[in-house]
Design a protein around this motif. Structure first.
Motif, PDB file in Angstrom:
ATOM      1  N   GLY A 119       0.813  -1.205   0.000  1.00  0.00           N
ATOM      2  CA  GLY A 119       0.000   0.000   0.000  1.00  0.00           C
ATOM      3  C   GLY A 119       0.848   1.257   0.000  1.00  0.00           C
ATOM      4  O   GLY A 119       0.509   2.248  -0.654  1.00  0.00           O
ATOM      5  N   GLY A 120       1.981   1.220   0.739  1.00  0.00           N
ATOM      6  CA  GLY A 120       2.880   2.364   0.754  1.00  0.00           C
ATOM      7  C   GLY A 120       3.473   2.644  -0.615  1.00  0.00           C
ATOM      8  O   GLY A 120       3.557   3.802  -1.043  1.00  0.00           O
ATOM      9  N   ILE A 121       3.870   1.592  -1.320  1.00  0.00           N
ATOM     10  CA  ILE A 121       4.420   1.775  -2.671  1.00  0.00           C
ATOM     11  C   ILE A 121       3.338   2.260  -3.624  1.00  0.00           C
ATOM     12  O   ILE A 121       3.554   3.178  -4.423  1.00  0.00           O
ATOM     13  CB  ILE A 121       5.039   0.450  -3.173  1.00  0.00           C
ATOM     14  CG1 ILE A 121       6.238   0.058  -2.303  1.00  0.00           C
ATOM     15  CG2 ILE A 121       5.472   0.579  -4.635  1.00  0.00           C
ATOM     16  CD1 ILE A 121       6.802  -1.313  -2.605  1.00  0.00           C
ATOM     17  N   PHE A 122       2.158   1.656  -3.542  1.00  0.00           N
ATOM     18  CA  PHE A 122       1.040   2.095  -4.380  1.00  0.00           C
ATOM     19  C   PHE A 122       0.738   3.572  -4.144  1.00  0.00           C
ATOM     20  O   PHE A 122       0.524   4.341  -5.092  1.00  0.00           O
ATOM     21  CB  PHE A 122      -0.209   1.257  -4.077  1.00  0.00           C
ATOM     22  CG  PHE A 122      -0.392   0.076  -4.976  1.00  0.00           C
ATOM     23  CD1 PHE A 122       0.524  -0.972  -4.977  1.00  0.00           C
ATOM     24  CD2 PHE A 122      -1.482  -0.017  -5.822  1.00  0.00           C
ATOM     25  CE1 PHE A 122       0.350  -2.067  -5.797  1.00  0.00           C
ATOM     26  CE2 PHE A 122      -1.666  -1.109  -6.650  1.00  0.00           C
ATOM     27  CZ  PHE A 122      -0.741  -2.136  -6.643  1.00  0.00           C
ATOM     28  N   MET A 123       0.686   3.974  -2.878  1.00  0.00           N
ATOM     29  CA  MET A 123       0.355   5.359  -2.552  1.00  0.00           C
ATOM     30  C   MET A 123       1.421   6.316  -3.071  1.00  0.00           C
ATOM     31  O   MET A 123       1.113   7.417  -3.545  1.00  0.00           O
ATOM     32  CB  MET A 123       0.190   5.522  -1.044  1.00  0.00           C
ATOM     33  CG  MET A 123      -0.126   6.953  -0.597  1.00  0.00           C
ATOM     34  SD  MET A 123      -1.600   7.659  -1.397  1.00  0.00           S
ATOM     35  CE  MET A 123      -2.889   6.769  -0.535  1.00  0.00           C
ATOM     36  N   THR A 124       2.689   5.915  -2.995  1.00  0.00           N
ATOM     37  CA  THR A 124       3.769   6.759  -3.490  1.00  0.00           C
ATOM     38  C   THR A 124       3.631   7.004  -4.989  1.00  0.00           C
ATOM     39  O   THR A 124       3.735   8.146  -5.459  1.00  0.00           O
ATOM     40  CB  THR A 124       5.129   6.123  -3.187  1.00  0.00           C
ATOM     41  OG1 THR A 124       5.244   5.865  -1.782  1.00  0.00           O
ATOM     42  CG2 THR A 124       6.269   7.050  -3.598  1.00  0.00           C
ATOM     43  N   ILE A 125       3.391   5.943  -5.751  1.00  0.00           N
ATOM     44  CA  ILE A 125       3.237   6.080  -7.198  1.00  0.00           C
ATOM     45  C   ILE A 125       1.953   6.843  -7.529  1.00  0.00           C
ATOM     46  O   ILE A 125       1.942   7.735  -8.394  1.00  0.00           O
ATOM     47  CB  ILE A 125       3.228   4.697  -7.880  1.00  0.00           C
ATOM     48  CG1 ILE A 125       4.540   3.937  -7.592  1.00  0.00           C
ATOM     49  CG2 ILE A 125       3.023   4.852  -9.380  1.00  0.00           C
ATOM     50  CD1 ILE A 125       5.784   4.645  -8.062  1.00  0.00           C
ATOM     51  N   SER A 126       0.870   6.513  -6.840  1.00  0.00           N
ATOM     52  CA  SER A 126      -0.401   7.195  -7.071  1.00  0.00           C
ATOM     53  C   SER A 126      -0.292   8.684  -6.773  1.00  0.00           C
ATOM     54  O   SER A 126      -0.765   9.524  -7.551  1.00  0.00           O
ATOM     55  CB  SER A 126      -1.491   6.572  -6.184  1.00  0.00           C
ATOM     56  OG  SER A 126      -2.679   7.324  -6.235  1.00  0.00           O
ATOM     57  N   SER A 127       0.334   9.026  -5.655  1.00  0.00           N
ATOM     58  CA  SER A 127       0.517  10.427  -5.291  1.00  0.00           C
ATOM     59  C   SER A 127       1.351  11.156  -6.334  1.00  0.00           C
ATOM     60  O   SER A 127       1.080  12.322  -6.653  1.00  0.00           O
ATOM     61  CB  SER A 127       1.187  10.528  -3.915  1.00  0.00           C
ATOM     62  OG  SER A 127       1.469  11.865  -3.586  1.00  0.00           O
ATOM     63  N   GLY A 128       2.350  10.461  -6.899  1.00  0.00           N
ATOM     64  CA  GLY A 128       3.166  11.076  -7.943  1.00  0.00           C
ATOM     65  C   GLY A 128       2.355  11.426  -9.174  1.00  0.00           C
ATOM     66  O   GLY A 128       2.461  12.536  -9.716  1.00  0.00           O
ATOM     67  N   LEU A 129       1.524  10.507  -9.617  1.00  0.00           N
ATOM     68  CA  LEU A 129       0.694  10.748 -10.807  1.00  0.00           C
ATOM     69  C   LEU A 129      -0.355  11.826 -10.554  1.00  0.00           C
ATOM     70  O   LEU A 129      -0.558  12.725 -11.375  1.00  0.00           O
ATOM     71  CB  LEU A 129       0.007   9.445 -11.225  1.00  0.00           C
ATOM     72  CG  LEU A 129       0.920   8.316 -11.721  1.00  0.00           C
ATOM     73  CD1 LEU A 129       0.128   7.022 -11.869  1.00  0.00           C
ATOM     74  CD2 LEU A 129       1.583   8.689 -13.038  1.00  0.00           C
ATOM     75  N   LEU A 130      -1.007  11.750  -9.393  1.00  0.00           N
ATOM     76  CA  LEU A 130      -2.050  12.730  -9.075  1.00  0.00           C
ATOM     77  C   LEU A 130      -1.468  14.128  -8.885  1.00  0.00           C
ATOM     78  O   LEU A 130      -2.047  15.122  -9.350  1.00  0.00           O
ATOM     79  CB  LEU A 130      -2.793  12.293  -7.806  1.00  0.00           C
ATOM     80  CG  LEU A 130      -3.772  11.120  -7.985  1.00  0.00           C
ATOM     81  CD1 LEU A 130      -4.143  10.522  -6.650  1.00  0.00           C
ATOM     82  CD2 LEU A 130      -5.030  11.593  -8.718  1.00  0.00           C
TER      83      LEU A 130
END
Length: 506
Positions: free
Chosen positions: A346-357
């Protein structure tokens, strides 16, 4: 050439920067074209690496290794070995792709830069080289060099092309990130010299150090040493990621930086600290992370809630988005503190998601500011009438940021909280307040920006230009793709996460 793909990816932007140095100052179009081609080619080569990536392998792939510096008898009759070591695995591959996508789209969005454009693209490309290097370097010294390479370009990108307070804000950025780099260097040196007690050679290779720390006897590398080094490294991560109480530099940076630079800051640069957390802290010092898990979780929750509360009172879209990003990255800390597969994933997903958003939101706010002359929420309103396309994309991005199902933010939050609730149920429950608050401040800002009567001075503003559809569509498509088909990311990162979990006995 195919055996040196990572070198090509990293240094193509640097080569382009050198070529731009010979372009006449009056040829701004040529400078931008070269920057576009370079970032596109690096992205294409990153795509080739991804296409040939073995999703089932747990180790490093596409490795490149050459001895760079060898100093005999550097310390206690031990040789100091620094290598040009590159490689990618399931953890670093998403960050490489993120860098390629955001950097290319940020160059596309840089068409608004007219003042000293040649120098702008030189500094921008140097920054991109540093970012790529951070995510593929396997030697701590090499990583540190690339990290330092990101500082000076950012200083000039803010200091020359920023807003009214660009000078002080650029200096503030340099001071904060410079202090973080100093702590990182101290931690790196200490880990390398301590690992040498087990290996007999002072190597700065991350994998060598990780093996030494996991296999050495507790008497040789003590828990007290690991805990102390982690605290130094964690302090650097808190500064790098602009976590409370070291957060003030980030809203100022976003408020003053050009929108294209904010795209790369929010989309990629701010993810280096998280990468250090995953790669170095969890990868080399998992016992120390577990020892301080409660502290990490508490700091994560503080940032989730505090940043969301501060976002609610912001008057400028750029500052609101900065605090929103801090709140999102607090979820990363909470997930990592759980030290289980769901939490780390979840931490990795959130990092990538936050980058795109972040990249999408800063691009859209930059486009709106270009037309209206302001990013102040009170100075906007009714934009859905004169610019329905930009307003529509902004609404979609805001919904993604607050965690709408079917978008990347939702699956990231679900995974992180699934992992954290297993270990910290009370803290996790408090942390979910951040999701509620995100809906409040984002929907409030959207209502004030796009609905209601259109001010007279905004009635004639134009909507999105054809070139602006590219960043908006690409970033939103990726956000939705991860949201509806998270397996595209989980298949990539899971083998590496399993390796991390194995190190902590999970």
């Amino acid at each position: 050439m195919m055996g040196n793909l990572l070198t090509i990816i990293v240094f193509l932007p640097l080569l382009a920067a050198l070529i731009i140095g010979f372009v006449p100052k009056s040829s701004q179009g040529q400078a931008r074209a070269i920057a576009l081609i370079a970032t596109l080619l690096s992205l294409v080569f990153a795509g080739i690496v991804y296409a040939g990536f073995d999703f089932g392998a747990k180790g490093m792939q596409y490795t490149e290794s050459a001895e760079w510096i060898n100093i005999a008898n550097a310390y206690k009759d031990q040789a100091l070995v620094i290598g040009y070591d590159l490689g990618v695995d399931g953890l670093s591959m998403p960050f490489v792709l993120l860098t390629g996508i955001v950097s290319f789209l940020a160059v596309l969005a840089s068409g608004r830069i007219q003042h000293r454009a040649k120098e702008y693209y030189i500094w921008f490309l140097l920054l991109v080289t540093g970012l790529y290097g951070c995510f593929v370097a396997l030697d701590l010294f090499l990583f540190f060099l690339f990290l330092e390479l990101t500082l000076i370009p950012m200083y000039f990108l803010i200091g020359i092309w920023g807003g009214e307070r660009k000078g002080p804000v650029a200096t503030k950025f340099l001071v904060y990130r410079g202090i973080a780099s100093a702590f990182i260097l101290v931690a790196f040196i200490a880990m390398a010299f301590k690992a040498a007690d087990a290996t007999g050679t002072i190597s700065l290779n991350m994998l060598t150090i990780a093996d030494a720390f996991s296999q050495a006897s507790p008497d040789l590398i003590t828990s007290a040493f690991k805990n102390g080094i982690f605290l130094v490294l964690f302090l650097a991560i808190l500064i790098e990621e602009a976590f409370f109480p070291f957060h003030t530099w980030l809203p100022d940076t976003h408020e003053q930086a050009p929108s294209a630079v904010s795209m790369i800051v929010g989309g990629v640069l701010m993810k280096i600290g998280a990468y250090v957390l995953f790669r170095i802290a969890v990868g080399i010092l998992p016992d120390a992370v577990q020892h301080y898990a409660t502290l990490i979780a508490v700091i994560g929750v503080i940032n989730i809630v505090y940043a969301a509360l501060i976002a609610m009172v912001q008057k400028d879209w750029r500052r609101l988005l900065a605090f929103s990003a801090i709140s999102h990255m607090g979820i990363v800390l909470l997930g990592v503190a759980a030290m289980n597969q769901a939490g780390i994933q979840g931490g990795i997903f959130m990092t990538i998601s936050s980058g795109l958003l972040s990249a999408l939101l800063f691009f859209l706010i930059g486009a709106i500011k270009e037309r209206t002359g302001t990013a102040q929420i009170a100075g906007l309103g009714g934009l859905s009438k004169p610019m329905p396309i930009l307003a529509g994309f902004l609404l979609a991005a805001a919904l993604g940021s607050l965690g709408l199902p079917g978008m990347s933010g939702f699956i990231s939050e679900i995974l992180a909280f699934m992992g954290s609730f297993e270990v910290f149920p009370v803290l996790s429950a408090v942390g979910t307040l951040g999701i509620i608050l995100a809906a409040v401040y984002l929907l409030w800002a959207m209502q004030r920006t796009t609905y209601g009567p259109t001010p007279a001075q905004l009635e004639g503003v134009t909507d999105a230009r054809p070139i602006e559809f590219v960043p908006a569509i690409v970033l939103l498509a990726l956000i939705i793709l991860i949201g509806v088909y998270p397996q595209i990311l989980s298949d990539l990162v899971n083998p590496s996460i399993q390796t991390l979990v194995t190190r902590i006995g999970g």
